[in-house]
Design a protein around this motif. Structure first.
Motif, PDB file in Angstrom:
ATOM      1  N   ARG A   1       0.829  -1.192   0.000  1.00 43.54           N
ATOM      2  CA  ARG A   1       0.000   0.000   0.000  1.00 43.54           C
ATOM      3  C   ARG A   1       0.874   1.257   0.000  1.00 43.54           C
ATOM      4  NH1 ARG A   1      -4.068   2.688   3.019  1.00 43.54           N
ATOM      5  NH2 ARG A   1      -3.629   4.774   2.254  1.00 43.54           N
TER       6      ARG A   1
ATOM      7  N   TYR B   1     -12.470  12.206  -2.989  1.00 42.17           N
ATOM      8  CA  TYR B   1     -11.976  12.761  -1.727  1.00 42.17           C
ATOM      9  C   TYR B   1     -12.927  13.771  -1.097  1.00 42.17           C
ATOM     10  CZ  TYR B   1      -7.669  10.437  -3.175  1.00 42.17           C
ATOM     11  OH  TYR B   1      -6.735   9.508  -3.570  1.00 42.17           O
TER      12      TYR B   1
ATOM     13  N   ILE C   1      -9.348  10.186   8.724  1.00 42.28           N
ATOM     14  CA  ILE C   1      -8.797   8.850   8.898  1.00 42.28           C
ATOM     15  C   ILE C   1      -7.414   8.930   9.532  1.00 42.28           C
ATOM     16  CG2 ILE C   1      -8.021   6.767   7.695  1.00 42.28           C
ATOM     17  CD1 ILE C   1     -10.366   7.472   5.651  1.00 42.28           C
TER      18      ILE C   1
ATOM     19  N   ASN D   1      -3.383  10.132   5.480  1.00 43.29           N
ATOM     20  CA  ASN D   1      -4.498  10.039   4.540  1.00 43.29           C
ATOM     21  C   ASN D   1      -4.933  11.420   4.043  1.00 43.29           C
ATOM     22  OD1 ASN D   1      -7.527   9.752   3.877  1.00 43.29           O
ATOM     23  ND2 ASN D   1      -6.796   7.634   3.923  1.00 43.29           N
TER      24      ASN D   1
ATOM     25  N   LYS E   1      -4.277  12.981   0.214  1.00 41.36           N
ATOM     26  CA  LYS E   1      -5.441  13.358  -0.594  1.00 41.36           C
ATOM     27  C   LYS E   1      -5.311  14.802  -1.077  1.00 41.36           C
ATOM     28  CE  LYS E   1      -8.882  10.226   1.358  1.00 41.36           C
ATOM     29  NZ  LYS E   1      -9.930  10.051   2.379  1.00 41.36           N
TER      30      LYS E   1
ATOM     31  N   HIS F   1     -21.820   0.150  -3.141  1.00 39.59           N
ATOM     32  CA  HIS F   1     -21.959  -0.439  -1.801  1.00 39.59           C
ATOM     33  C   HIS F   1     -23.198   0.084  -1.092  1.00 39.59           C
ATOM     34  CE1 HIS F   1     -18.253  -2.579  -2.017  1.00 39.59           C
ATOM     35  NE2 HIS F   1     -17.489  -1.516  -2.049  1.00 39.59           N
ATOM     36  N   SER F   2     -23.585   1.293  -1.412  1.00 41.66           N
ATOM     37  CA  SER F   2     -24.768   1.870  -0.781  1.00 41.66           C
ATOM     38  C   SER F   2     -25.263   3.038  -1.623  1.00 41.66           C
ATOM     39  CB  SER F   2     -24.401   2.308   0.646  1.00 41.66           C
ATOM     40  OG  SER F   2     -24.864   3.589   0.924  1.00 41.66           O
TER      41      SER F   2
ATOM     42  N   GLU G   1     -21.362   7.966  -1.563  1.00 43.80           N
ATOM     43  CA  GLU G   1     -20.930   6.613  -1.890  1.00 43.80           C
ATOM     44  C   GLU G   1     -20.982   6.384  -3.404  1.00 43.80           C
ATOM     45  OE1 GLU G   1     -19.474   4.823   0.187  1.00 43.80           O
ATOM     46  OE2 GLU G   1     -19.245   3.100  -1.137  1.00 43.80           O
TER      47      GLU G   1
ATOM     48  N   TRP H   1     -18.047   8.158  -4.826  1.00 42.40           N
ATOM     49  CA  TRP H   1     -16.820   7.376  -4.576  1.00 42.40           C
ATOM     50  C   TRP H   1     -16.720   6.249  -5.604  1.00 42.40           C
ATOM     51  CZ3 TRP H   1     -15.979   2.198  -3.482  1.00 42.40           C
ATOM     52  CH2 TRP H   1     -14.670   1.860  -3.100  1.00 42.40           C
TER      53      TRP H   1
ATOM     54  N   TYR I   1      -1.251  -1.991  -5.562  1.00 48.52           N
ATOM     55  CA  TYR I   1      -2.503  -2.023  -4.808  1.00 48.52           C
ATOM     56  C   TYR I   1      -3.143  -3.407  -4.874  1.00 48.52           C
ATOM     57  CZ  TYR I   1      -3.768   2.437  -2.675  1.00 48.52           C
ATOM     58  OH  TYR I   1      -3.864   3.507  -1.822  1.00 48.52           O
TER      59      TYR I   1
ATOM     60  N   ASN J   1      -1.530  -5.287  -2.289  1.00 52.03           N
ATOM     61  CA  ASN J   1      -2.065  -4.761  -1.027  1.00 52.03           C
ATOM     62  C   ASN J   1      -3.399  -5.429  -0.682  1.00 52.03           C
ATOM     63  OD1 ASN J   1      -3.136  -2.841   1.001  1.00 52.03           O
ATOM     64  ND2 ASN J   1      -4.178  -1.891  -0.732  1.00 52.03           N
ATOM     65  N   TRP J   2      -4.260  -5.609  -1.687  1.00 49.60           N
ATOM     66  CA  TRP J   2      -5.574  -6.213  -1.426  1.00 49.60           C
ATOM     67  C   TRP J   2      -5.445  -7.699  -1.082  1.00 49.60           C
ATOM     68  CZ3 TRP J   2      -7.180  -3.140  -6.245  1.00 49.60           C
ATOM     69  CH2 TRP J   2      -7.540  -1.848  -5.863  1.00 49.60           C
TER      70      TRP J   2
ATOM     71  N   ARG K   1      -4.312  -7.634   2.488  1.00 47.89           N
ATOM     72  CA  ARG K   1      -5.395  -7.261   3.410  1.00 47.89           C
ATOM     73  C   ARG K   1      -6.427  -8.369   3.536  1.00 47.89           C
ATOM     74  NH1 ARG K   1      -7.389  -1.111   3.227  1.00 47.89           N
ATOM     75  NH2 ARG K   1      -8.223  -1.836   5.188  1.00 47.89           N
TER      76      ARG K   1
ATOM     77  N   PHE L   1     -10.127  -8.261   4.945  1.00 51.14           N
ATOM     78  CA  PHE L   1     -10.766  -7.124   4.279  1.00 51.14           C
ATOM     79  C   PHE L   1     -10.752  -7.309   2.771  1.00 51.14           C
ATOM     80  CE2 PHE L   1      -9.954  -3.315   1.796  1.00 51.14           C
ATOM     81  CZ  PHE L   1     -10.957  -2.452   2.180  1.00 51.14           C
TER      82      PHE L   1
END
Lengths: 212, 10
Positions: free
Chosen positions: A5, A48, A56, A60, A64, A111-112, A117, A120, A162, A165-166, A169, A175
């Motif tokens: 990351r 962002y 956070i 972070n 950003k 996601h929502s 969201e 994002w 990345y 990284n995933w 995680r 995650f």
């Protein structure tokens, strides 16, 4: 935070700085797609917005702010300060063909179903394809300056890191974010052809030029 | 309340 990351973020930062310095030092944005840079500015802006709603970490927040600031500075250099050097005729990718489907997808798969969201999600999908105008421009002109290829390599490396990284995680934190992972995979795949040319040509001291 | 989603990555 893990090593993939962190190096991914730093690689991303390096890409952004390389591009800014290239344009600033050469006083020219020849060979650079202004459209890709506008898309990246949109990506950072829509992603962002959470700067305003959640904190956070200092890392972070500062990263950003740097990413957003540099994205707008790059767009300013291309379209205002060094506008005369901008190669608009070769930057002919139709960005509406990216923005419209990506916007639709963000509304459908997220996601929502909340404004922040959806924005994002839109930014994640858009980032995965934002480099296409730049790659299209290179395929049109058939060549790229070596410094431009370093920029692209760092940008592609960031997404590849990345992915690691995933994986990390997922194993160590349980995650995973399916939207980010799928979009990240797509984004990395788009760079594969370029990675091949970078390793076989640029690293051997040759300029990147495509066969006619 | 809708679940709070945290995006801690850049």
């Amino acid at each position: 935070m893990n090593v993939f990351r962190l190096t991914g973020d730093l690689s991303h930062l390096a890409a952004i700085i390389i591009l800014l310095l290239k344009i600033w030092k050469s006083r020219s944005c020849a060979g650079i797609s202004g459209k890709s840079q506008i898309l990246f500015a949109i990506v950072f802006t829509t992603r962002y917005l959470d700067l305003l709603t959640s904190f956070i970490s200092l890392y972070n927040t500062s990263m950003k702010l740097i990413y957003v600031g540099c994205a707008y500075a790059t767009v300013y250099l291309i379209y205002v300060k060094f506008r005369a050097t901008y190669d608009g005729n070769h930057d002919s990718f139709r960005v509406e063909f990216l923005i419209v489907p990506v916007g639709g997808l963000a509304v459908l798969i997220n996601h929502s179903f909340a404004p922040l969201e959806i924005l994002w999600t839109f930014s994640i999908y858009l980032e995965s394809v934002a480099i296409l105008p730049q790659l299209f421009m290179i395929s049109k002109t058939g060549e790229a300056e070596t410094i431009t290829t370093h920029y692209l390599f760092c940008l592609g490396l960031y997404r590849a890191l990345y992915l690691f990284n995933w994986v990390w995680r997922f194993y160590f934190e349980g995650f995973f974010d399916m939207i980010a992972i799928v979009a990240g995979l797509v984004q990395t795949v788009l760079y594969c052809d370029f990675f091949y040319l970078y390793v076989t040509k640029v690293l051997k001291g040759k300029k990147l030029s495509l066969p006619a | 309340h809708a679940l709070e989603i945290h995006h801690d990555e850049l």
